[in-house]
Design a protein around this motif. Sequence first.
Motif, PDB file in Angstrom:
ATOM      1  N   ASN A 136       0.823  -1.206   0.000  1.00 14.64           N
ATOM      2  CA  ASN A 136       0.000   0.000   0.000  1.00 14.64           C
ATOM      3  C   ASN A 136       0.862   1.262   0.000  1.00 14.64           C
ATOM      4  O   ASN A 136       0.537   2.247  -0.650  1.00 14.64           O
ATOM      5  CB  ASN A 136      -0.935   0.006   1.207  1.00 14.64           C
ATOM      6  N   ARG A 137       1.965   1.195   0.739  1.00 12.66           N
ATOM      7  CA  ARG A 137       2.871   2.344   0.807  1.00 12.66           C
ATOM      8  C   ARG A 137       3.479   2.620  -0.582  1.00 12.66           C
ATOM      9  O   ARG A 137       3.565   3.767  -1.011  1.00 12.66           O
ATOM     10  CB  ARG A 137       3.968   2.062   1.821  1.00 12.66           C
ATOM     11  N   VAL A 138       3.877   1.548  -1.262  1.00 16.66           N
ATOM     12  CA  VAL A 138       4.431   1.704  -2.612  1.00 16.66           C
ATOM     13  C   VAL A 138       3.368   2.306  -3.523  1.00 16.66           C
ATOM     14  O   VAL A 138       3.631   3.230  -4.295  1.00 16.66           O
ATOM     15  CB  VAL A 138       4.904   0.345  -3.182  1.00 16.66           C
ATOM     16  N   LYS A 139       2.161   1.810  -3.383  1.00 13.52           N
ATOM     17  CA  LYS A 139       1.073   2.291  -4.227  1.00 13.52           C
ATOM     18  C   LYS A 139       0.851   3.791  -4.010  1.00 13.52           C
ATOM     19  O   LYS A 139       0.739   4.547  -4.973  1.00 13.52           O
ATOM     20  CB  LYS A 139      -0.202   1.514  -3.922  1.00 13.52           C
ATOM     21  N   GLU A 140       0.791   4.208  -2.732  1.00  9.03           N
ATOM     22  CA  GLU A 140       0.607   5.630  -2.426  1.00  9.03           C
ATOM     23  C   GLU A 140       1.641   6.484  -3.160  1.00  9.03           C
ATOM     24  O   GLU A 140       1.311   7.502  -3.753  1.00  9.03           O
ATOM     25  CB  GLU A 140       0.794   5.879  -0.919  1.00  9.03           C
ATOM     26  N   ASN A 141       2.894   6.043  -3.091  1.00 15.12           N
ATOM     27  CA  ASN A 141       3.971   6.802  -3.725  1.00 15.12           C
ATOM     28  C   ASN A 141       3.825   6.834  -5.241  1.00 15.12           C
ATOM     29  O   ASN A 141       4.104   7.843  -5.885  1.00 15.12           O
ATOM     30  CB  ASN A 141       5.332   6.224  -3.335  1.00 15.12           C
ATOM     31  N   ALA A 142       3.394   5.710  -5.819  1.00 15.00           N
ATOM     32  CA  ALA A 142       3.229   5.642  -7.269  1.00 15.00           C
ATOM     33  C   ALA A 142       2.074   6.531  -7.713  1.00 15.00           C
ATOM     34  O   ALA A 142       2.154   7.211  -8.734  1.00 15.00           O
ATOM     35  CB  ALA A 142       3.001   4.203  -7.703  1.00 15.00           C
ATOM     36  N   VAL A 143       1.008   6.528  -6.918  1.00 14.95           N
ATOM     37  CA  VAL A 143      -0.152   7.357  -7.258  1.00 14.95           C
ATOM     38  C   VAL A 143       0.238   8.838  -7.193  1.00 14.95           C
ATOM     39  O   VAL A 143      -0.157   9.632  -8.036  1.00 14.95           O
ATOM     40  CB  VAL A 143      -1.326   7.053  -6.291  1.00 14.95           C
ATOM     41  N   LYS A 144       1.069   9.168  -6.208  1.00 11.35           N
ATOM     42  CA  LYS A 144       1.466  10.556  -6.002  1.00 11.35           C
ATOM     43  C   LYS A 144       2.175  11.144  -7.223  1.00 11.35           C
ATOM     44  O   LYS A 144       2.018  12.316  -7.531  1.00 11.35           O
ATOM     45  CB  LYS A 144       2.372  10.661  -4.778  1.00 11.35           C
ATOM     46  N   ILE A 145       2.965  10.328  -7.924  1.00 14.29           N
ATOM     47  CA  ILE A 145       3.650  10.866  -9.100  1.00 14.29           C
ATOM     48  C   ILE A 145       2.821  10.673 -10.369  1.00 14.29           C
ATOM     49  O   ILE A 145       3.275  10.972 -11.467  1.00 14.29           O
ATOM     50  CB  ILE A 145       5.054  10.249  -9.299  1.00 14.29           C
ATOM     51  N   GLY A 146       1.608  10.154 -10.215  1.00 11.01           N
ATOM     52  CA  GLY A 146       0.713  10.047 -11.360  1.00 11.01           C
ATOM     53  C   GLY A 146       0.968   8.852 -12.266  1.00 11.01           C
ATOM     54  O   GLY A 146       0.682   8.890 -13.461  1.00 11.01           O
ATOM     55  N   MET A 147       1.500   7.781 -11.702  1.00  7.30           N
ATOM     56  CA  MET A 147       1.769   6.578 -12.506  1.00  7.30           C
ATOM     57  C   MET A 147       0.444   5.899 -12.881  1.00  7.30           C
ATOM     58  O   MET A 147      -0.486   5.851 -12.078  1.00  7.30           O
ATOM     59  CB  MET A 147       2.644   5.632 -11.681  1.00  7.30           C
ATOM     60  N   GLY A 148       0.372   5.400 -14.106  1.00  9.73           N
ATOM     61  CA  GLY A 148      -0.845   4.743 -14.583  1.00  9.73           C
ATOM     62  C   GLY A 148      -1.071   3.406 -13.887  1.00  9.73           C
ATOM     63  O   GLY A 148      -0.170   2.859 -13.265  1.00  9.73           O
ATOM     64  N   VAL A 149      -2.313   2.893 -14.025  1.00  8.65           N
ATOM     65  CA  VAL A 149      -2.685   1.695 -13.264  1.00  8.65           C
ATOM     66  C   VAL A 149      -1.831   0.483 -13.627  1.00  8.65           C
ATOM     67  O   VAL A 149      -1.394  -0.266 -12.750  1.00  8.65           O
ATOM     68  CB  VAL A 149      -4.179   1.365 -13.492  1.00  8.65           C
ATOM     69  N   VAL A 150      -1.561   0.304 -14.935  1.00  6.06           N
ATOM     70  CA  VAL A 150      -0.826  -0.888 -15.338  1.00  6.06           C
ATOM     71  C   VAL A 150       0.603  -0.855 -14.785  1.00  6.06           C
ATOM     72  O   VAL A 150       1.083  -1.834 -14.202  1.00  6.06           O
ATOM     73  CB  VAL A 150      -0.810  -1.038 -16.871  1.00  6.06           C
ATOM     74  N   ASN A 151       1.262   0.291 -14.925  1.00 13.07           N
ATOM     75  CA  ASN A 151       2.624   0.392 -14.402  1.00 13.07           C
ATOM     76  C   ASN A 151       2.656   0.299 -12.881  1.00 13.07           C
ATOM     77  O   ASN A 151       3.572  -0.294 -12.315  1.00 13.07           O
ATOM     78  CB  ASN A 151       3.283   1.685 -14.875  1.00 13.07           C
ATOM     79  N   GLN A 152       1.637   0.876 -12.252  1.00 11.19           N
ATOM     80  CA  GLN A 152       1.507   0.731 -10.798  1.00 11.19           C
ATOM     81  C   GLN A 152       1.453  -0.741 -10.415  1.00 11.19           C
ATOM     82  O   GLN A 152       2.162  -1.188  -9.524  1.00 11.19           O
ATOM     83  CB  GLN A 152       0.167   1.321 -10.378  1.00 11.19           C
ATOM     84  N   THR A 153       0.592  -1.462 -11.120  1.00 13.41           N
ATOM     85  CA  THR A 153       0.400  -2.876 -10.801  1.00 13.41           C
ATOM     86  C   THR A 153       1.690  -3.652 -10.997  1.00 13.41           C
ATOM     87  O   THR A 153       2.058  -4.502 -10.181  1.00 13.41           O
ATOM     88  CB  THR A 153      -0.717  -3.458 -11.685  1.00 13.41           C
ATOM     89  N   LYS A 154       2.401  -3.335 -12.090  1.00 11.30           N
ATOM     90  CA  LYS A 154       3.669  -4.023 -12.334  1.00 11.30           C
ATOM     91  C   LYS A 154       4.667  -3.736 -11.215  1.00 11.30           C
ATOM     92  O   LYS A 154       5.329  -4.642 -10.713  1.00 11.30           O
ATOM     93  CB  LYS A 154       4.261  -3.579 -13.679  1.00 11.30           C
TER      94      LYS A 154
END
Lengths: 133, 145, 287
Positions: free
Chosen positions: B31-49
């Motif tokens: 979840n922490r990684v996800k928060e950081n990825a969302v913060k920089i605007g990473m798309g869902v697929v790259n987030q998931t990867k």
Amino acid sequence: MDRIPILRMGHFLLVTIQIDLYDRLATNLESDLVQMVNKTGARGVLIDISALSIVDSFMGRILGNIGSMSKIMDAETVVVGMQPAVAITLIELGLELKGVHTALNVERGMQLLKERIGSDDEDESEADEDSFE
Amino acid sequence: MMKMNQKLMKIVLNKDSMRIEKEQDVVPFRNRVKENAVKIGMGVVNQTKLITAASELVRNMLKYAGGGLVLIEAITEGRDSGIRLTFQDKGPGIKDISLAMKDGFSSGKSLGIGLPGTRRLVNEFDIKSIFGEGTTVSIIKWKNG
Amino acid sequence: MKSDIIKGLQKKKNQILEDWITIQVADAGLREDLMSNDELREQSSELLDALLKAINDKNIINIESPDFEQVHEILAGLSISRARQGFSPRETGIFVYSLKEALLKNLDIDQTEDVKTTVETIFKINRLLDNLSVVTFETYIKGREEVILRQTDEITEISTPVIRVWEGILALPIIGTLDSARTQVVMENLLQEIVESGSTIAILDISGVPAVDSLVAQHLIKTVAATRLMGAECIISGIRPEIAQTVVHLGIDLSNIVTKATLANALKYAFALLKLDVRKIQNKVSQ
């Protein structure tokens, strides 16, 4: 929450995974499902993973195990509702969900199970793998 | 002129770290990684990867070293921005890295897709290990990578 | 006396600025549609300030001197923004070239000095300004490259339309080369549309793909595998004879994938899977 509820619907067992699973929760689910298949004599297991935002190799293995274990107890497993991003990631990771069928949503998953179990009941012929309406 | 010839540098914008000690840390870590990825605007697929790769590596760390420390950094390089994760453990280390990076190899009881599969999910993958001292794995996923 | 020249230039800053702007405004290529005169004046003044502040009689011969870093930065910023705004190279170049003219015009040439020194001074100013021109063009081109990159992204986005050809059937015509970035977009769009439309069959038509090598085949195989993981079937159509030949010669195994020669054939196959029957209406009136 220690356990994922397993619903029984006729010949089928229905599981909806609503949260990202802790490992223990996932392994519990695996053993619970196998117990339930045995106890109820279910012919099909339907697992809805539409709420799962990631499936890593651990979760993939749990799903595969459920499929293989159910199979030897004569039940088919179908995983439904996989998110596109999850599917793309699994392919890139090199993980195939062996031993389970997949369907777009619960409705189609049910249809798939009915067709497969239905054809099994009539004759034991191995009909084609894919199932469409 | 001097500006033009400068090599692109990775600049750290935000730093975060998390200690991983037990299996229950995996989901909060993701979840922490996800928060950081969302913060920089990473798309869902790259987030998931990225999260899947992180999950694989953190599991490895727990399995072979009993835990360790993970750095989560938001970085930029030229027009790219991304997330860098660094997994540091003081476990037994890996004897033969090139063997561990081969498809189908695993010393544990997993599916054997661990490291090579994980590498395919990210843009940059770096592993250093000293046998008997520990392992450091660093991965980068670019926002548009 | 060299520093006198530079001091002279610094003193005449306002005059230089006026001359510079006059030259720029006089140029037929001035893009008043892209930039107002006020804006032009502001930019010119900013650069001139920085340049006159940075310059001294030592660094005038050393164009790589770190003293000019700020000048380069301002110039690079201007050039990049001009590239993005659609200025032509000429229009961008005029900006610096005309500064040279304005500077030379305001050079305080001591009449008592010999010709050699005067020529030397002019040379130095020339060299400095030429270097600034190079910076301009380098950054201008970089700016254009960024524009091209962005457009490539946009084309990738646009060129992968997912079409609902029938209830439950999607088609995706792929036109152009299929690289890994493109495959990613194709996969994402296709899978997203499968979820949204609840379609169980997807047809990937590759008749617009110029060549299929093992890498492209790998991408296709991945797309099919991902589609199947979602619980839908994926058919590949538009296999031209050349493609069939290369696929076999390269030893690519497509046996796990349903392939059809044309989109029509793929559609027919999809209808069969969905147990649909398409027939011509029998004309009841016999002749």
